[in-house]
Motif scaffolding. Sequence first.
Motif, short mmCIF file in Angstrom:
data_model
loop_
_atom_site.label_atom_id
_atom_site.label_comp_id
_atom_site.label_asym_id
_atom_site.label_seq_id
_atom_site.Cartn_x
_atom_site.Cartn_y
_atom_site.Cartn_z
N TYR A 34 -3.24 -2.37 6.30
CA TYR A 34 -4.50 -1.90 5.74
C TYR A 34 -4.47 -0.39 5.62
CZ TYR A 34 -9.41 -0.75 5.28
OH TYR A 34 -10.61 -0.24 4.85
N SER A 35 -4.85 0.12 4.48
CA SER A 35 -4.93 1.55 4.24
C SER A 35 -6.37 1.93 3.96
CB SER A 35 -4.04 1.94 3.06
OG SER A 35 -4.18 3.31 2.78
N GLY A 38 -7.21 4.28 0.58
CA GLY A 38 -7.29 3.63 -0.71
C GLY A 38 -8.02 2.30 -0.66
N ARG A 39 -8.48 1.91 0.55
CA ARG A 39 -9.14 0.62 0.79
C ARG A 39 -8.28 -0.52 0.24
NH1 ARG A 39 -13.44 3.98 -0.69
NH2 ARG A 39 -14.87 4.36 1.01
N ARG A 40 -7.01 -0.53 0.65
CA ARG A 40 -6.07 -1.54 0.18
C ARG A 40 -5.52 -2.35 1.33
NH1 ARG A 40 -1.52 1.33 -3.16
NH2 ARG A 40 -1.07 1.85 -1.03
N TRP A 41 -5.34 -3.63 1.08
CA TRP A 41 -4.65 -4.53 2.00
C TRP A 41 -3.32 -4.87 1.36
CZ3 TRP A 41 -6.48 -6.17 6.72
CH2 TRP A 41 -7.80 -5.89 7.00
N SER A 42 -2.28 -5.04 2.17
CA SER A 42 -0.99 -5.46 1.64
C SER A 42 -0.38 -6.50 2.57
CB SER A 42 -0.05 -4.26 1.50
OG SER A 42 0.26 -3.72 2.76
N VAL A 43 0.34 -7.42 1.97
CA VAL A 43 1.04 -8.46 2.71
C VAL A 43 2.50 -8.38 2.31
CG1 VAL A 43 1.24 -10.93 3.12
CG2 VAL A 43 -1.00 -9.92 2.74
N PHE A 53 -3.65 -5.87 -2.65
CA PHE A 53 -4.94 -6.07 -3.30
C PHE A 53 -5.92 -5.07 -2.72
CE2 PHE A 53 -4.24 -9.04 0.09
CZ PHE A 53 -5.39 -9.03 0.85
N SER A 54 -6.83 -4.61 -3.60
CA SER A 54 -7.79 -3.60 -3.17
C SER A 54 -9.20 -4.12 -3.32
CB SER A 54 -7.61 -2.32 -4.00
OG SER A 54 -7.86 -2.60 -5.35
N ARG A 55 -10.07 -3.56 -2.55
CA ARG A 55 -11.48 -3.93 -2.57
C ARG A 55 -12.24 -2.82 -3.27
NH1 ARG A 55 -15.28 -4.35 2.64
NH2 ARG A 55 -17.20 -4.76 1.52
N ARG A 56 -12.73 -3.10 -4.43
CA ARG A 56 -13.48 -2.10 -5.21
C ARG A 56 -14.96 -2.22 -4.91
NH1 ARG A 56 -9.97 1.21 -8.08
NH2 ARG A 56 -8.13 0.01 -8.49
N ARG A 57 -15.64 -1.10 -4.88
CA ARG A 57 -17.09 -1.09 -4.65
C ARG A 57 -17.81 -1.08 -5.95
NH1 ARG A 57 -18.55 2.37 0.63
NH2 ARG A 57 -17.09 1.37 1.97
#
Length: 57
Positions: A34-35, A38-43, A53-57
Amino acid sequence: MPFDFRLTKRLGPLHLHLSRRGISPSLHVGPVGYSPRGRRWSVRLPGPFRYVFSRRR
């Protein structure tokens, strides 16, 4: 073509990335990361692949 750099310091599950844009932390537990910057998760997937994948607001 301008030069760019990225240095990573690993402190257990916490990774600190130093680049031209500054310092950014990330957290890695097993194959999941988790970053917050950039609010990004990576597997991490087998081989050189990863799914981001990122979580956009």
